[in-house]
Design a protein around this motif. Structure first.
Motif, PDB file in Angstrom:
ATOM      1  N   UNK A   1       0.874  -1.176   0.000  1.00 52.07           N
ATOM      2  CA  UNK A   1       0.000   0.000   0.000  1.00 52.07           C
ATOM      3  C   UNK A   1       0.907   1.221   0.000  1.00 52.07           C
ATOM      4  N   UNK A   2       0.891   1.943  -1.095  1.00 50.61           N
ATOM      5  CA  UNK A   2       1.803   3.082  -1.252  1.00 50.61           C
ATOM      6  C   UNK A   2       0.968   4.356  -1.391  1.00 50.61           C
ATOM      7  N   UNK A   3       1.051   5.238  -0.391  1.00 54.68           N
ATOM      8  CA  UNK A   3       0.373   6.540  -0.459  1.00 54.68           C
ATOM      9  C   UNK A   3       1.303   7.513  -1.176  1.00 54.68           C
ATOM     10  N   UNK A   4       0.806   8.110  -2.261  1.00 52.62           N
ATOM     11  CA  UNK A   4       1.670   8.901  -3.127  1.00 52.62           C
ATOM     12  C   UNK A   4       0.915  10.115  -3.646  1.00 52.62           C
ATOM     13  N   UNK A   5       1.653  11.165  -3.962  1.00 53.68           N
ATOM     14  CA  UNK A   5       1.077  12.348  -4.597  1.00 53.68           C
ATOM     15  C   UNK A   5       0.284  11.903  -5.833  1.00 53.68           C
ATOM     16  N   UNK A   6      -0.985  12.286  -5.874  1.00 48.13           N
ATOM     17  CA  UNK A   6      -1.874  11.854  -6.958  1.00 48.13           C
ATOM     18  C   UNK A   6      -1.301  12.164  -8.339  1.00 48.13           C
ATOM     19  N   UNK A   7      -0.576  13.270  -8.443  1.00 50.29           N
ATOM     20  CA  UNK A   7      -0.039  13.686  -9.737  1.00 50.29           C
ATOM     21  C   UNK A   7       1.115  12.806 -10.208  1.00 50.29           C
ATOM     22  N   UNK A   8       1.701  12.033  -9.269  1.00 54.25           N
ATOM     23  CA  UNK A   8       2.809  11.132  -9.617  1.00 54.25           C
ATOM     24  C   UNK A   8       2.383   9.678  -9.769  1.00 54.25           C
ATOM     25  N   UNK A   9       1.096   9.402  -9.520  1.00 57.49           N
ATOM     26  CA  UNK A   9       0.643   8.006  -9.473  1.00 57.49           C
ATOM     27  C   UNK A   9       0.862   7.272 -10.790  1.00 57.49           C
ATOM     28  N   UNK A  10       0.496   7.909 -11.890  1.00 53.90           N
ATOM     29  CA  UNK A  10       0.606   7.256 -13.200  1.00 53.90           C
ATOM     30  C   UNK A  10       2.055   6.895 -13.516  1.00 53.90           C
ATOM     31  N   UNK A  11       2.979   7.823 -13.200  1.00 52.21           N
ATOM     32  CA  UNK A  11       4.398   7.562 -13.463  1.00 52.21           C
ATOM     33  C   UNK A  11       4.925   6.450 -12.567  1.00 52.21           C
ATOM     34  N   UNK A  12       4.492   6.434 -11.303  1.00 52.87           N
ATOM     35  CA  UNK A  12       4.950   5.389 -10.386  1.00 52.87           C
ATOM     36  C   UNK A  12       4.485   4.014 -10.843  1.00 52.87           C
ATOM     37  N   UNK A  13       3.241   3.920 -11.283  1.00 50.93           N
ATOM     38  CA  UNK A  13       2.711   2.643 -11.781  1.00 50.93           C
ATOM     39  C   UNK A  13       3.549   2.155 -12.968  1.00 50.93           C
ATOM     40  N   UNK A  14       3.837   3.065 -13.878  1.00 49.33           N
ATOM     41  CA  UNK A  14       4.633   2.726 -15.065  1.00 49.33           C
ATOM     42  C   UNK A  14       6.045   2.289 -14.672  1.00 49.33           C
ATOM     43  N   UNK A  15       6.669   3.047 -13.745  1.00 44.78           N
ATOM     44  CA  UNK A  15       8.040   2.737 -13.329  1.00 44.78           C
ATOM     45  C   UNK A  15       8.136   1.353 -12.691  1.00 44.78           C
ATOM     46  N   UNK A  16       7.218   1.063 -11.769  1.00 42.72           N
ATOM     47  CA  UNK A  16       7.287  -0.219 -11.047  1.00 42.72           C
ATOM     48  C   UNK A  16       7.019  -1.385 -11.996  1.00 42.72           C
ATOM     49  N   UNK A  17       6.142  -1.191 -12.931  1.00 39.40           N
ATOM     50  CA  UNK A  17       5.885  -2.232 -13.944  1.00 39.40           C
ATOM     51  C   UNK A  17       7.160  -2.520 -14.734  1.00 39.40           C
ATOM     52  N   UNK A  18       7.877  -1.446 -15.099  1.00 39.85           N
ATOM     53  CA  UNK A  18       9.085  -1.607 -15.919  1.00 39.85           C
ATOM     54  C   UNK A  18      10.231  -2.237 -15.123  1.00 39.85           C
ATOM     55  N   UNK A  19      10.463  -1.749 -13.888  1.00 40.37           N
ATOM     56  CA  UNK A  19      11.619  -2.267 -13.147  1.00 40.37           C
ATOM     57  C   UNK A  19      11.387  -3.688 -12.625  1.00 40.37           C
ATOM     58  N   UNK A  20      10.105  -4.101 -12.604  1.00 43.18           N
ATOM     59  CA  UNK A  20       9.801  -5.482 -12.194  1.00 43.18           C
ATOM     60  C   UNK A  20       9.617  -6.392 -13.413  1.00 43.18           C
ATOM     61  N   UNK A  21       9.941  -5.851 -14.600  1.00 47.97           N
ATOM     62  CA  UNK A  21       9.771  -6.603 -15.854  1.00 47.97           C
ATOM     63  C   UNK A  21       8.348  -7.141 -16.014  1.00 47.97           C
ATOM     64  N   UNK A  22       7.383  -6.299 -15.635  1.00 45.51           N
ATOM     65  CA  UNK A  22       5.986  -6.645 -15.827  1.00 45.51           C
ATOM     66  C   UNK A  22       5.391  -7.534 -14.749  1.00 45.51           C
ATOM     67  N   UNK A  23       6.164  -7.825 -13.711  1.00 48.03           N
ATOM     68  CA  UNK A  23       5.664  -8.737 -12.659  1.00 48.03           C
ATOM     69  C   UNK A  23       4.753  -8.034 -11.660  1.00 48.03           C
ATOM     70  N   UNK A  24       4.895  -6.707 -11.520  1.00 46.98           N
ATOM     71  CA  UNK A  24       4.110  -5.965 -10.523  1.00 46.98           C
ATOM     72  C   UNK A  24       3.279  -4.890 -11.224  1.00 46.98           C
TER      73      UNK A  24
END
Length: 205
Positions: A176-199
């Protein structure tokens, strides 16, 4: 999307004398209508002998009509509460209530004078208050293997300051990650990429 806005950090008192009438401006942080009503009631109890305790509030996020309110408290209609509300709305502040206590000094100000006195004294009080910033937050939910814990935490903490992370440990890690709403889309994209699509994180509804 919710916008960032400022709100009062502390309760503030400001006093001004206009043509022998004393105007005492009280400002408080009020995140809800209930908080605003409680603050107004406390001022009425603190100054029971005052001729008028006029008030206005933006008791929540600015821009929402449901958080607005005002009262002339016996002053001529439109000469106190509405000018005060106009000042609050013009300031862009949220979660704020102002109560102006007036002690009459024997000289009538007239309707125009009252509008200027209530609006002006509140404007003067606002120029000196300490403010905090409300950042719009959302919660991202997702699961990962234990092997990805370090890289996910490191990335969130280094790239998205002000975020908070909560984890539950079972077969996998529930995030559960509480994050600035304006950064949410970028964070989702980043974590997907660094986990090679696993997360795949998702915004909590």
């Amino acid at each position: 999307m919710t916008q960032e806005y400022q709100y009062p950090a502390t309760r503030t008192l400001y006093r001004e004398e206009i043509k022998k009438s004393t105007f005492i401006v009280h400002i408080a942080h009020t995140p809800s209508i209930a908080d605003a009503k409680a603050f107004i009631k406390s001022i009425n109890q603190e100054y029971p002998d005052a001729r008028h305790n006029c008030w206005a509030h933006v008791a929540g996020e600015p821009g929402g009509s449901h958080v607005l309110g005002f009262s002339d408290d016996g002053e001529p209609n439109g000469t106190a509460g509405k000018p005060m509300l106009n000042v609050l709305m013009g300031s862009g502040l949220g979660e704020i209530t102002a109560v102006i206590t007036r002690y009459f000094g024997g000289i009538k100000l007239g309707t125009g004078g009252l509008v200027r006195a209530y609006g002006g004294s509140l404007n003067n009080a606002l120029s000196d208050i300490e403010l905090l910033t409300r950042v719009p937050m959302v919660t991202l939910l997702g699961e990962s293997s234990y092997a990805l814990q370090g890289v996910i935490e490191q990335h969130i903490n280094s790239q998205f300051s002000g975020s908070t992370i909560e984890k539950e440990f079972s077969a996998n890690i529930a995030w559960q990650i509480a994050i600035d709403e304006r950064n949410a889309e970028q964070a989702i994209k980043d974590i997907y990429e660094i986990s090679n699509g696993a997360v795949e994180l998702k915004v909590k509804q």
